[in-house]
Motif scaffolding. Structure first.
Motif, PDB file in Angstrom:
ATOM      1  N   THR A  91       0.840  -1.185   0.000  1.00  0.00           N
ATOM      2  CA  THR A  91       0.000   0.000   0.000  1.00  0.00           C
ATOM      3  C   THR A  91       0.880   1.241   0.000  1.00  0.00           C
ATOM      4  O   THR A  91       1.705   1.424   0.896  1.00  0.00           O
ATOM      5  CB  THR A  91      -0.907   0.017   1.246  1.00  0.00           C
ATOM      6  OG1 THR A  91      -1.726  -1.150   1.243  1.00  0.00           O
ATOM      7  CG2 THR A  91      -1.797   1.243   1.237  1.00  0.00           C
ATOM      8  N   THR A  93       0.820   4.524   0.929  1.00  0.00           N
ATOM      9  CA  THR A  93       0.064   5.509   1.703  1.00  0.00           C
ATOM     10  C   THR A  93       0.439   6.935   1.312  1.00  0.00           C
ATOM     11  O   THR A  93      -0.396   7.843   1.387  1.00  0.00           O
ATOM     12  CB  THR A  93       0.307   5.296   3.211  1.00  0.00           C
ATOM     13  OG1 THR A  93       1.715   5.308   3.464  1.00  0.00           O
ATOM     14  CG2 THR A  93      -0.272   3.969   3.660  1.00  0.00           C
ATOM     15  N   ILE A  96      -1.742   7.905  -1.481  1.00  0.00           N
ATOM     16  CA  ILE A  96      -3.104   8.234  -1.038  1.00  0.00           C
ATOM     17  C   ILE A  96      -3.169   9.685  -0.571  1.00  0.00           C
ATOM     18  O   ILE A  96      -4.025  10.470  -1.003  1.00  0.00           O
ATOM     19  CB  ILE A  96      -3.547   7.286   0.094  1.00  0.00           C
ATOM     20  CG1 ILE A  96      -3.643   5.843  -0.418  1.00  0.00           C
ATOM     21  CG2 ILE A  96      -4.901   7.723   0.653  1.00  0.00           C
ATOM     22  CD1 ILE A  96      -3.968   4.840   0.662  1.00  0.00           C
ATOM     23  N   GLN A 144      -8.393   4.845  -4.945  1.00  0.00           N
ATOM     24  CA  GLN A 144      -9.203   3.641  -4.760  1.00  0.00           C
ATOM     25  C   GLN A 144      -8.345   2.383  -4.754  1.00  0.00           C
ATOM     26  O   GLN A 144      -8.530   1.486  -3.919  1.00  0.00           O
ATOM     27  CB  GLN A 144     -10.249   3.558  -5.869  1.00  0.00           C
ATOM     28  CG  GLN A 144     -11.234   2.407  -5.723  1.00  0.00           C
ATOM     29  CD  GLN A 144     -12.138   2.566  -4.520  1.00  0.00           C
ATOM     30  OE1 GLN A 144     -12.189   3.640  -3.927  1.00  0.00           O
ATOM     31  NE2 GLN A 144     -12.813   1.512  -4.141  1.00  0.00           N
ATOM     32  N   LEU A 147      -6.303   2.168  -1.507  1.00  0.00           N
ATOM     33  CA  LEU A 147      -7.163   1.892  -0.357  1.00  0.00           C
ATOM     34  C   LEU A 147      -7.628   0.439  -0.359  1.00  0.00           C
ATOM     35  O   LEU A 147      -7.798  -0.159   0.707  1.00  0.00           O
ATOM     36  CB  LEU A 147      -8.364   2.836  -0.356  1.00  0.00           C
ATOM     37  CG  LEU A 147      -8.060   4.268   0.089  1.00  0.00           C
ATOM     38  CD1 LEU A 147      -9.298   5.136  -0.059  1.00  0.00           C
ATOM     39  CD2 LEU A 147      -7.575   4.303   1.527  1.00  0.00           C
ATOM     40  N   GLU A 151      -7.096  -2.049   2.677  1.00  0.00           N
ATOM     41  CA  GLU A 151      -8.192  -2.828   3.251  1.00  0.00           C
ATOM     42  C   GLU A 151      -7.842  -4.311   3.310  1.00  0.00           C
ATOM     43  O   GLU A 151      -8.083  -4.988   4.314  1.00  0.00           O
ATOM     44  CB  GLU A 151      -9.455  -2.624   2.425  1.00  0.00           C
ATOM     45  CG  GLU A 151     -10.650  -3.412   2.932  1.00  0.00           C
ATOM     46  CD  GLU A 151     -11.853  -3.249   2.019  1.00  0.00           C
ATOM     47  OE1 GLU A 151     -12.833  -3.989   2.210  1.00  0.00           O
ATOM     48  OE2 GLU A 151     -11.813  -2.388   1.106  1.00  0.00           O
ATOM     49  N   THR A 219     -11.064   1.185   8.442  1.00  0.00           N
ATOM     50  CA  THR A 219     -10.514   1.165   7.084  1.00  0.00           C
ATOM     51  C   THR A 219     -11.622   0.984   6.048  1.00  0.00           C
ATOM     52  O   THR A 219     -11.584   1.580   4.968  1.00  0.00           O
ATOM     53  CB  THR A 219      -9.476   0.050   6.945  1.00  0.00           C
ATOM     54  OG1 THR A 219      -8.428   0.275   7.886  1.00  0.00           O
ATOM     55  CG2 THR A 219      -8.877   0.032   5.551  1.00  0.00           C
ATOM     56  N   TYR A 222     -13.046   4.270   5.525  1.00  0.00           N
ATOM     57  CA  TYR A 222     -12.148   5.078   4.708  1.00  0.00           C
ATOM     58  C   TYR A 222     -12.330   4.753   3.217  1.00  0.00           C
ATOM     59  O   TYR A 222     -12.415   5.635   2.360  1.00  0.00           O
ATOM     60  CB  TYR A 222     -10.718   4.802   5.158  1.00  0.00           C
ATOM     61  CG  TYR A 222      -9.682   5.809   4.717  1.00  0.00           C
ATOM     62  CD1 TYR A 222     -10.014   7.117   4.417  1.00  0.00           C
ATOM     63  CD2 TYR A 222      -8.356   5.434   4.623  1.00  0.00           C
ATOM     64  CE1 TYR A 222      -9.054   8.036   4.029  1.00  0.00           C
ATOM     65  CE2 TYR A 222      -7.369   6.346   4.231  1.00  0.00           C
ATOM     66  CZ  TYR A 222      -7.737   7.643   3.944  1.00  0.00           C
ATOM     67  OH  TYR A 222      -6.780   8.549   3.553  1.00  0.00           O
ATOM     68  N   THR A 223     -12.403   3.458   2.910  1.00  0.00           N
ATOM     69  CA  THR A 223     -12.574   3.067   1.511  1.00  0.00           C
ATOM     70  C   THR A 223     -13.971   3.431   0.998  1.00  0.00           C
ATOM     71  O   THR A 223     -14.143   3.684  -0.200  1.00  0.00           O
ATOM     72  CB  THR A 223     -12.336   1.565   1.335  1.00  0.00           C
ATOM     73  OG1 THR A 223     -13.205   0.827   2.211  1.00  0.00           O
ATOM     74  CG2 THR A 223     -10.902   1.196   1.651  1.00  0.00           C
ATOM     75  N   VAL A 308     -12.575  11.805   2.070  1.00  0.00           N
ATOM     76  CA  VAL A 308     -11.280  11.147   2.211  1.00  0.00           C
ATOM     77  C   VAL A 308     -10.256  12.046   2.887  1.00  0.00           C
ATOM     78  O   VAL A 308      -9.488  11.614   3.744  1.00  0.00           O
ATOM     79  CB  VAL A 308     -10.771  10.681   0.831  1.00  0.00           C
ATOM     80  CG1 VAL A 308      -9.357  10.122   0.952  1.00  0.00           C
ATOM     81  CG2 VAL A 308     -11.690   9.618   0.265  1.00  0.00           C
ATOM     82  N   TYR A 318      -8.319   6.742  12.179  1.00  0.00           N
ATOM     83  CA  TYR A 318      -8.057   7.750  11.162  1.00  0.00           C
ATOM     84  C   TYR A 318      -8.489   9.110  11.692  1.00  0.00           C
ATOM     85  O   TYR A 318      -9.611   9.261  12.210  1.00  0.00           O
ATOM     86  CB  TYR A 318      -8.817   7.441   9.869  1.00  0.00           C
ATOM     87  CG  TYR A 318      -8.327   6.206   9.173  1.00  0.00           C
ATOM     88  CD1 TYR A 318      -7.378   6.284   8.166  1.00  0.00           C
ATOM     89  CD2 TYR A 318      -8.802   4.941   9.526  1.00  0.00           C
ATOM     90  CE1 TYR A 318      -6.918   5.142   7.521  1.00  0.00           C
ATOM     91  CE2 TYR A 318      -8.343   3.801   8.894  1.00  0.00           C
ATOM     92  CZ  TYR A 318      -7.399   3.906   7.897  1.00  0.00           C
ATOM     93  OH  TYR A 318      -6.944   2.777   7.274  1.00  0.00           O
TER      94      TYR A 318
END
Length: 557
Positions: A91, A93, A96, A144, A147, A151, A219, A222-223, A308, A318
């Motif tokens: 991931t 991050t 993101i 997307q 994330l 996830e 999470t 978040y998604t 987001v 988060y």
């Protein structure tokens, strides 16, 4: 949390072993762990002592000095479960946060490009809008995608942690030596082995599992916010496609009703996306006179209180769109790792002789043996696994001395398919015994029975072995019931090539490929063996589910 998982992986990389039916011999290991009917003379005492009186007359002496073996048995997938933390590395991050931070500018760019449609749509304006909208779509696709990776990482970690208590890991390190004098009248052998058998079990506390479950829930939230952006962006693209289908010049609000409706739909879709990405409310109406206002009616583009870039989850993982590492403070404090095992030194003396009964000749052998066990244990906190000091094991050590017995039978049939066929049956550790650690934990050693058959010629050997019993580990570890098939090609006793297959019938999908070489001029030389689970090289956790290597110096005259 990720550091705690990796620390546990480091700790358990040096722990755990079961006590399967096996011998400390490279040839047998390279041939699928077969040996009840096919082991060399110096390995007979560990596989089937009856073989000492079942060899041909040209085998008079065998010496193993020494044999070194290391193996890992992770049939239940402990390493893969622990190493699930590496999924976080998949991931990005930073991507993101970067793309989320740039979303408002991307939305504004599409809005500015769409404003050029107020006096009609020409090819240049449409190209400019499509370029701006594509840049927006690319950013949302990146968010997307990353994330989804996040996830998966959190969800897999949660599932893996809950299964760790049912996934023991097994390692075995051993050194051995043996000497054999095979004879049809009375064959004798002596072996001395030392091995480290250690078991490990993870005990995951309910509050740690709950922490992971809450992280998964946050999470998912978040998604969900990213899903909304993706949906809204798709609506903008669809509305733009419809709008671009009109070939009308001039102010859209002066055009046909269909053109006005398409223009309104486009502005509404764009306002919805802007509101969600910026966390604001946008009011559209037909009275302001601005080029971007609706041709008719009103619309309030609102958002649900989270997006987001500002997402703050209910469980606190988060805050303002970023993962809060302090939310995992204390993770692993109540979970523990229990280590239990033994160092075993075994001295065995084997004797075998031929018997004739009802016209049939067969061999019978016995191996009485003495065993010294140092049983050790310790329990440590999960979050301290990376700092574990192995010297603490000696503080909880007990010693036990015992004796046991191995027995075996073997029979030869000659002149079959250009060679001889041999069958064997052996039972190791005939006397069941249970030992206790300092805290009263039990370690059991029970009888292990195996049958085997082999076909031998001057230049080849093919062997098949099958465990008749399911063999429990010594303490924690993997239950084993092996079936093995292997072969050897002998180049005039100078070089030997070996290969085999072994499967643990007690564990699903536990296939192993074995291979080895022997450099043995004049019956004296060096053997090398390795085995592994077949898998793609990028799935190293699957390759080492059952893997190891062995080497030995030997003489067999």
């Amino acid at each position: 949390m990720q550091r705690s998982l990796l620390a546990l992986a480091i700790l358990t990389a040096g722990t755990a072993s079961a006590t399967p039916f096996t011998g400390n011999d490279t040839r047998s290991s390279a041939m699928g762990n077969t040996g009840v009917a096919s082991a060399d003379s110096f390995a007979a005492s560990q596989f089937n002592p009856a073989l000492l009186s079942a060899y041909e007359d040209n085998v008079d002496f065998g010496l193993q000095l020494p044999s070194i073996m290391f193996s890992i048995d992770d049939g239940y997938g402990f390493i893969k479960a622990v190493n699930v933390a590496q999924n976080f590395e998949n991931t990005d991050t930073d991507a993101i946060l970067r793309e989320v931070g740039e979303l408002p500018d991307a939305v504004a760019a599409t809005s500015d490009a769409a404003d050029e449609f107020n006096d009609g749509i020409d090819a240049g304006e449409l190209d400019a809008y499509n370029e701006a909208n594509q840049a927006l779509d690319d950013k949302i696709d990146t968010i997307q995608s990353e994330l989804r990776n996040l996830e998966v990482a959190v969800d897999d970690t949660n599932d893996s942690m809950s299964t760790l208590p049912d996934k023991p890991l097994a390692l075995l390190g051993s050194i051995g030596t043996a000497i054999a004098i095979p004879r049809s009248g009375l064959g004798l052998a002596l072996h001395l082995n030392t091995s480290a058998n250690v078991g490990m079990r993870a005990n995951i506390a309910d509050d740690d599992l709950n922490t992971l479950e809450l992280a998964v829930d946050d999470t998912l939230g978040y998604t969900d916010e990213a899903d909304q952006l993706t949906t809204l962006s798709a609506e903008v693209s669809a509305a733009a496609e419809v709008l671009s289908g009109f070939n009308e010049a001039g102010d859209p609000c002066s055009g046909t009703i269909a053109y006005q409706n398409a223009y309104n739909d486009f502005l509404i879709a764009q306002a919805n996306l802007e509101a969600e990405s910026n966390g604001t409310t946008i009011n559209l109406d037909s009275t302001g006179g601005d080029p971007g206002d609706l041709c008719s009616g009103t619309h309030d583009a609102d958002y649900d209180g989270n997006n987001v870039s500002t997402y703050t989850s209910v469980n606190g993982f988060y805050v303002n769109g970023e993962f809060d590492s302090t939310a995992t403070d204390g993770f692993g404090e109540n979970s523990t790792v229990t280590i239990l095992g033994a160092n075993v030194i075994e001295l065995g003396v084997s004797a075998a002789r031929e018997f004739t009964y009802m016209g049939q000749t067969f061999s019978v052998g016995v191996t009485p043996k003495l065993q010294s066990l140092q049983i050790f244990e310790d329990t440590i906190a999960f979050d301290e696994a990376g700092n574990f000091d192995t010297s603490t094991l000696s503080q909880n050590t007990t010693t036990a001395f015992t004796g046991n017995l191995d027995i075996g039978v073997a029979k030869n049939w000659y002149n079959i398919w250009g060679g001889q066929v041999r069958a064997g049956l052996a039972v190791k550790d005939l006397i069941p015994q249970t030992f206790e650690s300092a805290s009263g934990r039990e370690l059991s050693m029970g009888p292990k029975a195996r049958i085997g058959a082999a076909h031998e010629t001057r230049f080849s050997t093919v062997a098949l072995d099958l465990d008749l019993t399911e063999n429990e580990p010594l303490g924690y570890g993997v239950t084993t019931r092996y079936i093995g098939l292997g072969g050897e090609l002998d180049a005039f006793n100078w070089m030997k090539v070996r290969a085999g297959y072994r499967n643990n019938l007690s564990v699903d999908d536990s296939h192993v490929i074995t291979t080895g070489l022997g450099f043995t001029p004049f019956g004296t030389g060096l053997d090398l063996t390795a085995w592994f689970s077949p898998a793609s090289f990028d799935e190293w956790e699957d390759i080492v589910r059952d893997a190891g290597f062995a080497t030995q110096f030997s003489m067999n005259w």
